[in-house]
Design a protein around this motif. Structure first.
Motif, PDB file in Angstrom:
ATOM      1  N   ARG B 353       0.860  -1.197   0.000  1.00 43.70           N
ATOM      2  CA  ARG B 353       0.000   0.000   0.000  1.00 43.70           C
ATOM      3  C   ARG B 353       0.890   1.238   0.000  1.00 43.70           C
ATOM      4  N   ASP B 354       0.584   2.130  -0.923  1.00 44.65           N
ATOM      5  CA  ASP B 354       1.398   3.341  -1.056  1.00 44.65           C
ATOM      6  C   ASP B 354       1.357   4.149   0.235  1.00 44.65           C
ATOM      7  N   ILE B 355       2.479   4.681   0.626  1.00 47.44           N
ATOM      8  CA  ILE B 355       2.528   5.549   1.805  1.00 47.44           C
ATOM      9  C   ILE B 355       2.679   6.973   1.297  1.00 47.44           C
ATOM     10  N   PRO B 356       1.564   7.720   1.227  1.00 39.95           N
ATOM     11  CA  PRO B 356       1.645   9.076   0.655  1.00 39.95           C
ATOM     12  C   PRO B 356       2.322  10.033   1.628  1.00 39.95           C
ATOM     13  N   MET B 357       2.796  11.135   1.093  1.00 45.32           N
ATOM     14  CA  MET B 357       3.450  12.152   1.933  1.00 45.32           C
ATOM     15  C   MET B 357       2.509  12.621   3.042  1.00 45.32           C
ATOM     16  N   SER B 358       1.199  12.641   2.720  1.00 42.13           N
ATOM     17  CA  SER B 358       0.218  13.146   3.686  1.00 42.13           C
ATOM     18  C   SER B 358       0.178  12.314   4.969  1.00 42.13           C
ATOM     19  N   SER B 359       0.633  11.072   4.887  1.00 47.49           N
ATOM     20  CA  SER B 359       0.577  10.237   6.088  1.00 47.49           C
ATOM     21  C   SER B 359       1.497  10.781   7.184  1.00 47.49           C
ATOM     22  N   TYR B 360       2.491  11.549   6.774  1.00 45.18           N
ATOM     23  CA  TYR B 360       3.437  12.101   7.760  1.00 45.18           C
ATOM     24  C   TYR B 360       2.709  13.004   8.767  1.00 45.18           C
ATOM     25  N   ALA B 361       1.885  13.902   8.241  1.00 50.97           N
ATOM     26  CA  ALA B 361       1.132  14.817   9.119  1.00 50.97           C
ATOM     27  C   ALA B 361       0.167  14.030   9.996  1.00 50.97           C
ATOM     28  N   GLU B 362      -0.461  13.020   9.410  1.00 46.21           N
ATOM     29  CA  GLU B 362      -1.419  12.208  10.178  1.00 46.21           C
ATOM     30  C   GLU B 362      -0.710  11.486  11.326  1.00 46.21           C
ATOM     31  N   LEU B 363       0.498  11.045  11.057  1.00 44.21           N
ATOM     32  CA  LEU B 363       1.258  10.369  12.118  1.00 44.21           C
ATOM     33  C   LEU B 363       1.613  11.354  13.233  1.00 44.21           C
ATOM     34  N   LEU B 364       2.050  12.544  12.839  1.00 43.23           N
ATOM     35  CA  LEU B 364       2.429  13.540  13.853  1.00 43.23           C
ATOM     36  C   LEU B 364       1.236  13.908  14.729  1.00 43.23           C
ATOM     37  N   ALA B 365       0.052  13.863  14.139  1.00 45.73           N
ATOM     38  CA  ALA B 365      -1.158  14.219  14.887  1.00 45.73           C
ATOM     39  C   ALA B 365      -1.409  13.254  16.040  1.00 45.73           C
ATOM     40  N   LEU B 366      -0.816  12.067  15.966  1.00 44.83           N
ATOM     41  CA  LEU B 366      -0.991  11.094  17.056  1.00 44.83           C
ATOM     42  C   LEU B 366      -0.512  11.667  18.389  1.00 44.83           C
ATOM     43  N   ALA B 367       0.472  12.570  18.315  1.00 44.83           N
ATOM     44  CA  ALA B 367       1.041  13.143  19.537  1.00 44.83           C
ATOM     45  C   ALA B 367       0.014  13.969  20.307  1.00 44.83           C
ATOM     46  N   GLU B 368      -1.058  14.366  19.603  1.00 41.64           N
ATOM     47  CA  GLU B 368      -2.083  15.194  20.267  1.00 41.64           C
ATOM     48  C   GLU B 368      -3.092  14.354  21.033  1.00 41.64           C
ATOM     49  N   ARG B 369      -3.031  13.069  20.874  1.00 41.10           N
ATOM     50  CA  ARG B 369      -4.012  12.193  21.553  1.00 41.10           C
ATOM     51  C   ARG B 369      -3.845  12.258  23.066  1.00 41.10           C
ATOM     52  N   ASP B 370      -4.965  12.002  23.766  1.00 34.29           N
ATOM     53  CA  ASP B 370      -4.904  11.957  25.232  1.00 34.29           C
ATOM     54  C   ASP B 370      -4.118  10.735  25.684  1.00 34.29           C
ATOM     55  N   ALA B 371      -4.450   9.605  25.055  1.00 35.38           N
ATOM     56  CA  ALA B 371      -3.746   8.363  25.429  1.00 35.38           C
ATOM     57  C   ALA B 371      -2.963   7.889  24.219  1.00 35.38           C
ATOM     58  N   PRO B 372      -1.799   7.306  24.431  1.00 39.97           N
ATOM     59  CA  PRO B 372      -1.027   6.832  23.273  1.00 39.97           C
ATOM     60  C   PRO B 372      -1.777   5.742  22.506  1.00 39.97           C
ATOM     61  N   LEU B 373      -1.530   5.685  21.220  1.00 37.83           N
ATOM     62  CA  LEU B 373      -2.165   4.646  20.390  1.00 37.83           C
ATOM     63  C   LEU B 373      -1.360   3.361  20.545  1.00 37.83           C
ATOM     64  N   ARG B 374      -2.000   2.348  21.110  1.00 37.23           N
ATOM     65  CA  ARG B 374      -1.247   1.105  21.364  1.00 37.23           C
ATOM     66  C   ARG B 374      -0.827   0.459  20.049  1.00 37.23           C
ATOM     67  N   PHE B 375      -1.807   0.270  19.167  1.00 40.09           N
ATOM     68  CA  PHE B 375      -1.457  -0.276  17.852  1.00 40.09           C
ATOM     69  C   PHE B 375      -2.631  -0.140  16.891  1.00 40.09           C
ATOM     70  N   ALA B 376      -2.344   0.144  15.652  1.00 46.22           N
ATOM     71  CA  ALA B 376      -3.375   0.140  14.613  1.00 46.22           C
ATOM     72  C   ALA B 376      -2.719  -0.107  13.260  1.00 46.22           C
ATOM     73  N   VAL B 377      -3.464  -0.781  12.389  1.00 48.50           N
ATOM     74  CA  VAL B 377      -3.060  -0.817  10.979  1.00 48.50           C
ATOM     75  C   VAL B 377      -3.563   0.514  10.423  1.00 48.50           C
ATOM     76  N   PHE B 378      -2.667   1.472  10.386  1.00 49.47           N
ATOM     77  CA  PHE B 378      -3.009   2.892  10.309  1.00 49.47           C
ATOM     78  C   PHE B 378      -3.777   3.260   9.043  1.00 49.47           C
ATOM     79  N   ASP B 379      -3.408   2.623   7.946  1.00 50.89           N
ATOM     80  CA  ASP B 379      -4.038   3.008   6.679  1.00 50.89           C
ATOM     81  C   ASP B 379      -5.128   2.036   6.253  1.00 50.89           C
ATOM     82  N   ALA B 380      -5.603   1.178   7.159  1.00 51.53           N
ATOM     83  CA  ALA B 380      -6.687   0.266   6.797  1.00 51.53           C
ATOM     84  C   ALA B 380      -7.980   1.067   6.685  1.00 51.53           C
ATOM     85  N   ASP B 381      -8.670   0.904   5.558  1.00 53.35           N
ATOM     86  CA  ASP B 381      -9.950   1.578   5.349  1.00 53.35           C
ATOM     87  C   ASP B 381     -11.053   0.622   5.799  1.00 53.35           C
TER      88      ASP B 381
END
Ligand SMILES: Cc1ncc(C[n+]2csc(CCOP(=O)(O)OP(=O)(O)O)c2C)c(N)n1
Ligand code: SF4
Lengths: 331, 390
Positions: B353-381
């Motif tokens: 699955r292509d990893i677009p440049m836009s995924s970078y910003a989405e990943l950084l946004a994880l830092a704003e979460r209240d609780a850390p994300l334990r695990f996810a298949v991040f780009d699964a629709d």
């Protein structure tokens, strides 16, 4: 007055008349045909070899760390890759410009079954390797389970006789013909009951540049169910009945057989072994049928390979390995 | 000399420069171009070696094992199903402490069948006892391959060079191939002290009773731990000889004062570098490029995360039912720190699955979460899945 004596073992070994690749002190069962086979092979191959040994009894009983019975470089990797390990060692010898011969060894399980693909590849690529299969007709190291070499009707722990079965249902795979079908320069069968013949075949194989194969029938007292001291007697019967024909095939052509001077009925062989005990059960009609079936298999071998000797031959099943005038015994 | 080369072609050249005496391989996408190129170098007389075209990856691994045990420098390459088929031999090679080099052209593992890139294959054999080095680009792949032989022979451990399939193996770029003389000076001929030799017979691969087995395992583990220093040293020596580093155990890039970090293995860092450069409005982040996954450089990693509040571990594989593989190990290492960052863990770009440049910003946004994300298949629709599978 006392004189000090100093014994130099290494020097003594050098003076031994016959180099042996494998030493005493290993941990095989009493009367183990495979241990005897390995010793006979070890006498015939000379010191300039490297051994690739598949997992199995031979590997286990010769190398309990920190001891080893081997006096030649020896390598064990896995159960199913002796053919490929040998190919790699041989490629290395070629790359290094060395003439050291590679000898692969394995039981029938690793040769006929799980390691067959690697062996077939080794033959097809024409590596300069002698592959020796010690055929004791079952997976002995894991406690006697059937292999594709187990003879028809034999009992093993995974082919037990019972109401619905008479031991192994299928036939023993004809491995030497399959090997020969790879256009193999030299493929032969041998028996530990005929040591001179066995050594002669090993020496012949060692001289050939290219892949060679020798299947050595090797009794296993534990798996076959006979006393250790009976191994050679039982094994001779395997050959004399025609159940295990001794043949030589060169590029698929039959070039030699050991003639049978006096064909022995298969029952003489079978009744000596617990693995065929159910074939002698009183009042079981299936038993008589199976005995007939096995006799037919022996007769078929004799027919196909032309094993019936014409009178006395000094190298037939009676003459071979008796001492002949003029030292012919080591022919 | 810098020249435009396909990744696989460059890798084949790098392998040839190392003068392997035995090469064995079996074709599998996306490794094929590597061994085809090596075959051509052999056919053209550029590389003088025994090239063994085997009947399976199981035999490829076994052939190089036998060859190296007999004292010849040996090389193989594979991917995906081939790595899994080799699995038993991979353990055997490492346990026998046989130095050789394998390129893993990283690819997803079936089923579902996928020929495209992720790192599930090499991750599946992470416990086999091999050194595993992940390459960020083709220059690193070339340089790491040459370094790998030095590392293997110095440590008596096999080295797996992990190169993202297609993304690297099939991409044309400008690559500098070192000079023959440079590599010859850097990599002396292979001398194996334990080699199979009739003049000095040894038994290799014997049965070990419980009296000796744990000690053998301990020494294997320690050999990998000690390999950390060797990996760093060889990278430094390579830089001195040829003028480039490949990143030792790991490297950290980005602003000193960044509070967010993204840790990755392999080529995806290229995308993130570019996204960071363009995304001037995005929060500052450090990029941690983990080159050595085995040995796992716990101390270097602890130092690398100093000052971070959030660490986002991006990986290209997973352990179903548990989550991230790299993420779990990073968390374990973080547990030794008093002021450890929060660890977010995602799998990204599975099965190519292509990893677009836009995924970078989405990943950084994880830092704003209240609780850390334990695990996810991040780009699964999840919309593509039936309700009950989400
Ligand atoms: C992949 C794998 N499967 C199973 C085993 C277990 N195993 C070890 S030796 C052996 C049987 C060996 O039989 P054979 O090759 O006939 O040799 P023998 O012990 O009879 O001499 C088995 C099943 C193994 N070591 N590896
Ligand atoms: S079980 Fe059979 S083959 Fe194995 S050592 Fe004993 S006698 Fe030999």
């Amino acid at each position: 007055m006392t004189t000090e004596t100093h014994i130099d073992i290494a020097e003594l070994r050098k003076k031994q008349p016959r180099f042996n690749a494998i030493d005493s002190g290993h941990r095989a069962c009493l009367g183990c045909g495979q241990a005897l086979g390995a010793r006979l092979v070890g006498e015939a191959v000379g010191p300039d070899i490297i051994v690739a040994n598949a997992t199995g009894c031979l590997e286990i009983f010769t190398t309990p760390w920190p001891e080893s019975a081997w006096r030649v470089p020896w390598m064990h990797s896995l159960f199913e890759n002796a053919g490929a390990i040998a190919s790699g060692i041989e490629a290395a010898m070629r790359a290094q410009g060395k003439s050291t011969k590679v000898v692969a060894m394995g039981g029938d399980g690793s040769t006929f079954d799980i390691g067959f693909q690697a062996l077939s590849g080794m033959l097809e690529r024409e590596h300069n390797v002698l592959y020796v299969c010690y055929d004791n007709e079952a997976y002995m190291n894991t406690g006697v389970q059937r292999s594709s070499s187990t003879p028809h009707a034999a009992m093993t722990n995974t082919s037990p006789p019972g109401k619905a079965r008479m031991g192994k249902r299928h036939l023993k795979k004809d491995i030497v013909q399959i090997i020969a079908a790879h256009h193999t320069p030299y493929a032969a069968t041998a028996s530990v009951a005929y040591p001179s013949d066995l050594r002669k075949k090993i020496r012949r194989a060692m001289e050939i540049e290219g892949p060679t194969f020798i299947q050595i029938h090797a009794p296993c007292p534990l798996g076959w169910g006979h006393e250790g001291h009976e191994s050679i007697e039982v094994e001779r019967l395997a050959v004399q009945t025609g159940l295990f024909p001794l043949v030589e095939l060169e590029r698929g052509e039959l070039t030699g057989v050991m003639p049978i001077r006096q064909q022995v009925p298969v029952t003489e062989y079978l009744k000596r072994q617990q693995r065929f005990r159910h074939l002698f059960a009183k009042g079981d009609s299936r038993a008589a049928e199976e005995l007939e079936h096995i006799q037919a298999l022996a007769d078929h071998n004799i027919e196909v390979y032309g094993l019936r000797g014409e009178g006395v031959d000094r190298f037939d099943t009676e003459g071979s390995d008796t001492v002949h005038r003029g030292g012919q015994r080591w022919a | 000399m810098m020249q435009p080369l396909e990744g696989s072609q460059a890798l084949a050249r790098a392998v040839a420069l190392c003068r392997p005496q035995v090469v064995a391989a079996y074709p599998i996408t996306p490794q094929t171009h590597i061994v085809e190129n090596i075959s051509k170098l052999v056919a053209d007389g550029v590389l003088n070696c025994e090239f063994v075209s085997v009947e399976s990856e199981f035999s490829a691994a076994s052939v190089v094992l036998g060859a190296a045990a007999a004292g010849s420098r040996a090389y193989t390459a594979t991917a995906s199903q081939g790595i899994l088929l080799m699995n038993e031999v991979l353990y055997n090679i490492a346990g026998s402490r046989i130095p050789l080099v394998l390129t893993c052209a990283n690819r997803a593992v079936s089923s579902p069948l996928s020929i495209w890139n992720d790192q599930q294959d090499s991750m599946a054999v992470r416990d086999a006892g091999w050194i595993q080095l992940y390459c960020a680009d083709n220059q690193e792949a070339v340089d790491t391959t040459i370094q790998a032989f030095r590392i293997a022979e110095a440590t008596e451990l096999p080295v797996m060079v992990c190169v993202d399939g297609f993304t690297l193996t099939h991409t044309l770029e400008g690559i500098d191939i070192p000079e023959v003389a440079e590599v010859d000076a850097f990599l002396p001929p292979f001398e194996f002290g334990r080699k199979l030799d009739p003049r000095n017979p040894k038994s290799l691969g014997t049965l070990l009773s419980p009296d000796f087995y744990p000690e053998a395992r301990h020494s294997h583990h320690m050999a990998l731990e000690k390999a950390q220093a060797v990996i760093e040293q060889v990278d430094a020596d390579f830089a001195a000889a040829i003028g480039r580093r490949s990143g030792g155990l790991l490297t950290v890039e980005g602003p000193e004062d960044a509070r967010i970090g993204i840790l990755t293995l392999g080529s995806v860092i290229g995308t993130f570098r570019e996204a960071a450069e363009e995304g001037t409005d995005l929060p500052a982040a450090k990029l941690i490029k983990l080159r050595s996954f085995r040995p796992f450089p716990v101390e270097a990693l602890k130092a690398a995360v100093a000052g971070l509040t959030d660490l986002i571990v991006v990986e290209r594989a997973l352990s179903p039912g548990a989550g991230g593989i790299v993420g779990a190990e990073v968390r374990a290492a973080m547990s030794e720190l008093a002021d450890a960052p929060r660890v977010h863990n995602v799998a990204l770009g599975l099965g190519g699955r292509d990893i677009p440049m836009s995924s970078y910003a989405e990943l950084l946004a994880l830092a704003e979460r209240d609780a850390p994300l334990r695990f996810a298949v991040f780009d699964a629709d999840l919309n593509k899945l039936p309700e009950e599978d989400r």
